[in-house]
Design an enzyme around this catalytic site. Structure first.
Site, PDB file in Angstrom:
ATOM      1  N   GLU A  38      10.264 -35.621 -42.673  1.00  0.00           N
ATOM      2  CA  GLU A  38       9.521 -36.877 -42.838  1.00  0.00           C
ATOM      3  C   GLU A  38       9.855 -37.780 -41.652  1.00  0.00           C
ATOM      4  OE1 GLU A  38      10.385 -38.994 -46.519  1.00  0.00           O
ATOM      5  OE2 GLU A  38       9.891 -40.898 -45.559  1.00  0.00           O
ATOM      6  N   ARG A  42       8.978 -46.119 -38.307  1.00  0.00           N
ATOM      7  CA  ARG A  42       9.784 -47.309 -38.026  1.00  0.00           C
ATOM      8  C   ARG A  42      10.095 -47.421 -36.549  1.00  0.00           C
ATOM      9  NH1 ARG A  42      14.292 -45.717 -42.442  1.00  0.00           N
ATOM     10  NH2 ARG A  42      12.867 -45.361 -44.179  1.00  0.00           N
ATOM     11  N   LYS A 126       8.091 -41.184 -55.131  1.00  0.00           N
ATOM     12  CA  LYS A 126       9.364 -41.366 -54.439  1.00  0.00           C
ATOM     13  C   LYS A 126      10.147 -42.459 -55.165  1.00  0.00           C
ATOM     14  CE  LYS A 126      10.999 -43.053 -49.943  1.00  0.00           C
ATOM     15  NZ  LYS A 126      11.084 -42.622 -48.547  1.00  0.00           N
TER      16      LYS A 126
HETATM   17  C1  3PG Z   1      13.913 -43.571 -46.829  1.00  0.00           C
HETATM   18  O1  3PG Z   1      13.062 -44.017 -46.076  1.00  0.00           O
HETATM   19  O2  3PG Z   1      13.663 -42.707 -47.678  1.00  0.00           O
HETATM   20  C2  3PG Z   1      15.280 -44.136 -46.781  1.00  0.00           C
HETATM   21  O3  3PG Z   1      15.457 -44.972 -45.703  1.00  0.00           O
HETATM   22  C3  3PG Z   1      16.343 -43.107 -46.787  1.00  0.00           C
HETATM   23  O4  3PG Z   1      17.503 -43.728 -47.203  1.00  0.00           O
HETATM   24  P1  3PG Z   1      18.918 -43.323 -46.635  1.00  0.00           P
HETATM   25  O5  3PG Z   1      18.962 -43.807 -45.228  1.00  0.00           O
HETATM   26  O6  3PG Z   1      19.910 -44.022 -47.534  1.00  0.00           O
HETATM   27  O7  3PG Z   1      19.049 -41.840 -46.687  1.00  0.00           O
END
Ligand code: 3PG
Length: 215
Positions: A38, A42, A126
């Site tokens: 994924e 960003r 999600k």
């Molecule tokens: C996402 O976009 O799913 C999250 O930013 C993932 O979270 P994490 O950085 O705590 O793994």
């Protein structure tokens, strides 16, 4: 694509600052036995990264994450994203992906948000931010009223090697996702072998049925 996506039980979430890092990163993750990625929208380089990974690694499933506007959805689809994910639920984005028959996984947190997602026909959801919102205990509570509705949840936010297996053994959870496999620092530092090692270690922790077989 839906079946391929749900066949994967761990989804690395990556932030790519430089599009030149996209293909080596994807190769490092695939070498560790993970078949999906994924790319979080960003960074400026996200769309070009999706494009390059699609062109170079046709066997890897590549999606766009953090899709928060219809414009981002349009660009992600144009770049070749094979699925979309978001921290929240936006009706326009749901319908943009559906029009193209591309799976989209909106973010939910509360029972009301789950009901809104179901009303839009979304069954892959999600759960973000998983740990901060109550984690496994919260998910188990959701399985009461929502356990018989063919829901499939990907938990993200605070997932790491010491809790991922517990999440995967929790009702409703089809997958876990997160940035621990390839952190932004590791990507900018081009630490490809360390990323492969983390991917392999993650695959080794998956329940047997969740192992992705590389062809
Ligand atoms: C996402 O976009 O799913 C999250 O930013 C993932 O979270 P994490 O950085 O705590 O793994």
């Amino acid at each position: 694509m839906l079946e391929i996506l749900t066949g994967n039980r761990v989804i690395p979430v990556v932030e790519i600052e430089h599009a030149d890092d996209a293909v080596p990163l994807a190769q490092a993750i695939a070498a560790g036995g993970i078949g999906v990625l994924e790319v979080a929208l960003r960074t400026e380089a996200a769309f070009e990264s999706i494009r390059r990974i699609r062109a170079s690694l046709p066997d890897l499933v590549v999606g766009a994450g953090t899709v928060q506007t219809p414009e981002q959805a349009r660009q992600a689809i144009g770049a070749g994203a094979q699925f979309g994910m978001a921290p929240g639920l936006n009706r326009r984005i749901v319908s943009d992906f559906r029009e193209r028959s591309i799976p989209f996984v909106p973010g939910i947190l509360t029972p009301t948000e789950i009901e809104n997602a179901l009303a839009l026909g979304c069954r892959l959801l999600k759960f973000f931010p998983a740990q901060a919102a109550g984690g496994i205990a919260y998910l188990k509570a959701l399985a009461g009223p929502f356990g018989n509705l063919d829901l499939h949840i990907c938990a993200t936010g605070g997932i790491h090697p010491s809790n991922l297996r517990q999440y995967l053994e929790t009702p409703l959870v089809w997958a876990v996702g997160g940035s621990w496999i390839a952190t932004r620092q590791q990507i900018t530092g081009k630490q490809w072998s360390a990323i492969t090692t983390r991917a392999q270690q993650t695959v080794d922790q998956l329940p047997d049925t969740g192992r992705h077989e590389q062809s």
